[in-house]
Scaffold this motif. Structure first.
Motif, PDB file in Angstrom:
ATOM      1  N   ASP A  51     -17.651 -45.814   8.031  1.00 36.37           N
ATOM      2  CA  ASP A  51     -16.494 -45.660   8.796  1.00 36.37           C
ATOM      3  C   ASP A  51     -15.330 -46.914   8.473  1.00 36.37           C
ATOM      4  OD1 ASP A  51     -16.590 -48.189  10.626  1.00 36.37           O
ATOM      5  OD2 ASP A  51     -18.600 -47.247  10.808  1.00 36.37           O
ATOM      6  N   ASP A  52     -14.121 -46.401   8.929  1.00 35.49           N
ATOM      7  CA  ASP A  52     -12.792 -47.605   8.569  1.00 35.49           C
ATOM      8  C   ASP A  52     -13.108 -48.977   9.127  1.00 35.49           C
ATOM      9  OD1 ASP A  52     -11.763 -45.350   7.274  1.00 35.49           O
ATOM     10  OD2 ASP A  52      -9.954 -45.407   8.808  1.00 35.49           O
ATOM     11  N   ALA A  53     -13.804 -48.950  10.286  1.00 35.76           N
ATOM     12  CA  ALA A  53     -14.054 -50.384  10.902  1.00 35.76           C
ATOM     13  C   ALA A  53     -14.880 -51.290  10.085  1.00 35.76           C
ATOM     14  CB  ALA A  53     -14.344 -50.210  12.254  1.00 35.76           C
ATOM     15  N   THR A  54     -16.111 -50.404   9.720  1.00 37.70           N
ATOM     16  CA  THR A  54     -17.012 -51.350   8.861  1.00 37.70           C
ATOM     17  C   THR A  54     -16.184 -51.793   7.523  1.00 37.70           C
ATOM     18  OG1 THR A  54     -18.905 -49.815   9.832  1.00 37.70           O
ATOM     19  CG2 THR A  54     -19.088 -51.134   7.741  1.00 37.70           C
ATOM     20  N   TYR A  55     -15.544 -50.898   6.967  1.00 39.15           N
ATOM     21  CA  TYR A  55     -14.837 -51.216   5.365  1.00 39.15           C
ATOM     22  C   TYR A  55     -14.071 -52.232   5.740  1.00 39.15           C
ATOM     23  CZ  TYR A  55     -12.332 -50.420   1.312  1.00 39.15           C
ATOM     24  OH  TYR A  55     -11.700 -50.679  -0.070  1.00 39.15           O
TER      25      TYR A  55
END
Length: 775
Positions: A51-55
């Motif tokens: 997900d964007d947050a992890t990336y």
């Protein structure tokens, strides 16, 4: 940044600051590996791994690590680059100006902090252009004297894929600009997307044609624009046109444009609109930071009132003169920021947590859930990353859980609804052994959170992943060697012994190896067996088809290559089946792949940390796999774009006997593991060359040469193929599409030559061009 975010950032910085140099290098390597894998999947294969947050968290941690320990930042660090290297599904196009990415903020406090930095650097009087951030595919349109000459995807920001032919079918993109007074060259940047209604209609059409449904509009847009016409039948071409005609474009900026006759970004939009280009009807110019924040809040509450999906708002300094003053980092402009909205959330039931093993051996728990619709698509599974994440989220099998689509794309489990528990829930226990081969799982090294299967040679999951990687566009780009065929070759239902125990035998495959295969289709993300509409495992025979009529003993011909199978021969029981066209194509494509560029073979070997950037540099410098294998750590690390972490990974890889077997068997099967004509390590010919001591930069499209071909021609003639223009550059060979390098050469007074002169130069040397006396 809010108090919680600030405290978290300070805590992370303190932790990273305490690392010694070896641990800092190891952490940088780990983060680089994660980021590059995710980036290559997203830009190169239209797949989303995290997900964007992890990336974004990985990127922020790597940036902090490199700030605190500058010596760990390599020249190919993800913090210095944009996107991923373009594949070869389409011809490469060099952007006249780089397509940069955008930095992100996730709260109003962070947005105001960015605006404060802008005002501090340029003073008062800043206006902010605010527009919706469309969740689509970035596109660059190049117009020369008002006529469209090329359309290209972002690629790695420097080189994209030529999708001009497909763009001609997209509604609303003018092939000739309206009005007059167009510049000789202008690059227009925009986003290609499906409206929500068109996406739903497209999926209905796909279903009616018996084709697969798309998970979300962004993947549908990318998949539609990046498809080849060659080899498609009439029905497939009709479906392709249907998809392309439903695409839309909104332009949101400019790339190359010498001296635009306007002073602001909003005036640029007015001029582009007068030329017939589609601009957003939702943008506004805010007079203050407060007004920009109001715009962000408004569309955060009304995001579903817009006809297309959005995942945030882009805010730009409106004054063009301030763009130059603020400048840019290596990957993003300082005069613009993307505000990311939080994703939607829904509740569903956690049915199970299963573990899959990927190409690198990492064991990843996945949540298996009751189907739930969130952000426009149905979600059935989501990654839980590792056992510590499962514990931290506090979820039990049987829980009602909260899920969201991070960035409106990737399913993410947020946590349980504790008050709905009834006592039947049970805790997840991480298996002690690999679910595919039974080997004991363990960390790769002390302190690692992730568990890995150590059976790298024979674990079916790892072999399957590596074979699929070999066929990918970032590696050898072998049409037909994808998810299903990789599973069929490495982990079939039958025969008992798979055709490929490791990838070493890939180029030895024969027709008789393919015929008897049946396989269960597995999900590309999780590695789990897919189920059909009846809930049964999806099993196929990918390389054979049923014979429609007896062949009556006729021998195969060039026009009818299907072999005749004797019922009493080696394929007893399969007499009613013949080898499919897909099987013939795979074998032909494997044969063609043997002559691919050297750097592609190096990527295909799945050496940790070696992606296209490092592989290109190594191939250009050493010229052969044998030379790379024989090089010392110091020699490898000294190559521009490599460094000590990659050097260690290469040396470690070649110390494994079955790794060496891969190289040896590929070479024995005829794979070209050396660049023809390359003079050897250092690109310096043993007995001189016509370009000895000459440094050349090739940019743009040089007729008669691919990008790699031009560099190889320079190296083969004894010259240095440089990637950037400096005072040490002797010549710049420039063709259509040459951008900032050409401008830099003109600024420094470096001699510029065209494709015809370049051919003379590499064949006969500088003296043949005259007026050159050396550096």
């Amino acid at each position: 940044m809010n108090d919680a975010s600030s405290a978290s950032a300070m805590s992370d910085d303190a932790e990273l600051a305490r690392l010694d140099l070896d641990d800092a290098r190891a952490e940088a390597a780990r983060l680089t590996d994660l980021i590059v894998d995710a980036r290559d999947a997203y830009y190169g294969r239209d797949e989303v791994l995290v997900d964007d947050a992890t990336y974004d968290g990985w990127m922020q941690r790597l940036e902090a690590l490199e700030r605190l320990h500058p010596e760990v930042q390599g020249q190919d660090s993800p913090t210095l680059s944009v996107g991923a290297a373009s594949g070869t599904l389409f011809a490469p196009v060099e952007h006249a100006e780089r397509m940069l990415s955008l930095d992100n903020v996730f709260s109003e406090d962070e947005f105001r902090a960015w605006a404060a930095r802008v005002q501090r650097d340029v003073g008062a009087g800043v206006h902010y252009l605010c527009e919706l951030k469309i969740d689509g595919l970035a596109l660059s349109l190049r117009y020369e004297h008002g006529r469209l000459v090329s359309a290209a995807t972002r690629g790695d920001g420097r080189v994209g894929e030529d999708v001009t032919e497909n763009v001609r079918d997209v509604a609303g993109i003018p092939l000739t600009l309206a009005g007059s007074g167009h510049p000789g060259l202008v690059e227009v940047r925009g986003e290609v997307f499906f409206t929500v209604a068109d996406f739903q209609s497209l999926n209905a059409y796909q279903e009616s044609m018996g084709d697969r449904l798309f998970a979300n509009p962004r993947n549908a847009a990318s998949g539609s624009l990046r498809q080849k016409r060659e080899g498609k039948n009439e029905r497939q071409l009709e479906a392709m046109h249907e998809r392309l005609s439903r695409l839309r474009l909104t332009v949101h900026g400019i790339g190359a444009w010498p001296n635009p006759p306007v002073a602001t970004q909003s005036e640029v939009y007015g001029l582009l609109e007068s030329w017939g280009l589609p601009v957003s009807r939702y943008f506004t110019v805010a007079e203050s930071v407060d007004a920009a924040a109001d715009y962000i809040r408004h569309y955060g509450e009304h995001r579903h009132d817009v006809e297309h999906e959005i995942d945030g708002v882009v805010v730009k300094v409106d004054e063009l003169a301030l763009h130059d003053e603020l400048g840019a980092t290596s990957r993003a402009p300082r005069w613009a920021i993307a505000y990311k909205y939080p994703p939607e959330q829904v509740n569903t039931k956690l049915l199970d947590i299963v573990v899959s093993v990927g190409r690198t051996g990492r064991a990843t728990p996945f949540a298996v859930m009751e189907p739930a619709r969130v952000a426009g698509s149905v979600v059935r599974q989501a990654t839980l990353h590792n056992q510590d994440v499962v514990k931290a989220k506090g979820v039990l099998i049987g829980d009602t859980i909260v899920i969201r689509k991070a960035g409106d794309v990737i399913p993410e489990v947020l946590g349980p609804v504790v008050e709905l528990r009834d006592g039947s829930e049970r805790a997840f226990v991480m298996p002690a052994n690999c679910p595919e081969c039974g080997s004991p799982l363990a960390p790769a090294k002390e302190g690692d959170i992730d568990l890995r299967c150590p059976n790298t040679r024979s674990c079916p999951a790892q072999v399957r992943g590596r074979v699929e990687h070999i066929g990918s566009r970032g590696a050898l780009d072998i049409e037909g060697l994808g998810e299903v065929s990789a599973a069929a070759l490495t982990h079939p239902l039958r025969p008992e012994v798979p055709p490929l125990v490791t990838e070493a035998g890939l180029f030895d495959l024969r027709a008789e190896d393919l015929f008897p295969i049946d396989v269960e289709v597995r999900d590309a993300e999780t590695g789990l067996v897919r189920l059909d509409a009846d809930g049964e495992p999806d099993a196929r025979s990918p390389f054979r088809r049923q014979r429609k009529a007896p062949l009556e003993g006729r021998a195969p011909t060039a026009s009818r290559p299907d072999p005749v199978f004797d019922p009493d021969g080696p394929f007893d029981g399969d007499a009613d089946f013949i080898l499919s066209a897909a099987a013939h194509e795979l074998l032909e494509n494997l044969e063609r792949a043997k002559t691919k560029e050297l750097w592609r073979f190096f990527v295909a070997l799945s050496i940790r940390h070696v992606g296209p950037v490092a592989a290109r540099a190594l191939a250009q410098w050493f010229g052969s796999i044998d030379a790379i294998r024989a090089a010392s750590r110091e020699e490898l690390a000294a190559v521009e774009g490599v460094g000590p972490i990659i050097a260690d990974a290469i040396i470690d890889w070649f110390e494994v006997d079955w790794h060496v077997e891969i190289v040896d068997r590929w070479a024995a099967a005829g794979a070209q593991l050396a660049t023809p004509g390359h003079p050897g390590p250092g690109a310096a010919p043993a007995s001189g060359g016509v370009l000895e001591g000459v440094t050349i930069v090739a940019t743009g499209t040089l007729e008669g040469y691919t990008r790699e071909g031009a560099q190889e021609a320079i190296i083969a003639a004894g010259g240095k193929a440089a990637s950037s223009v400096s005072k040490k550059t002797d010549f710049v060979a420039a063709g259509p599409g040459a951008g900032s390098k050409l401008a830099k050469a003109e600024e420094l007074g470096i001699r510029i030559i065209d494709a015809a002169q370049f051919r003379v130069l590499v064949e006969q040397g500088p003296a043949a061009l005259g007026e050159w006396s050396g550096a």
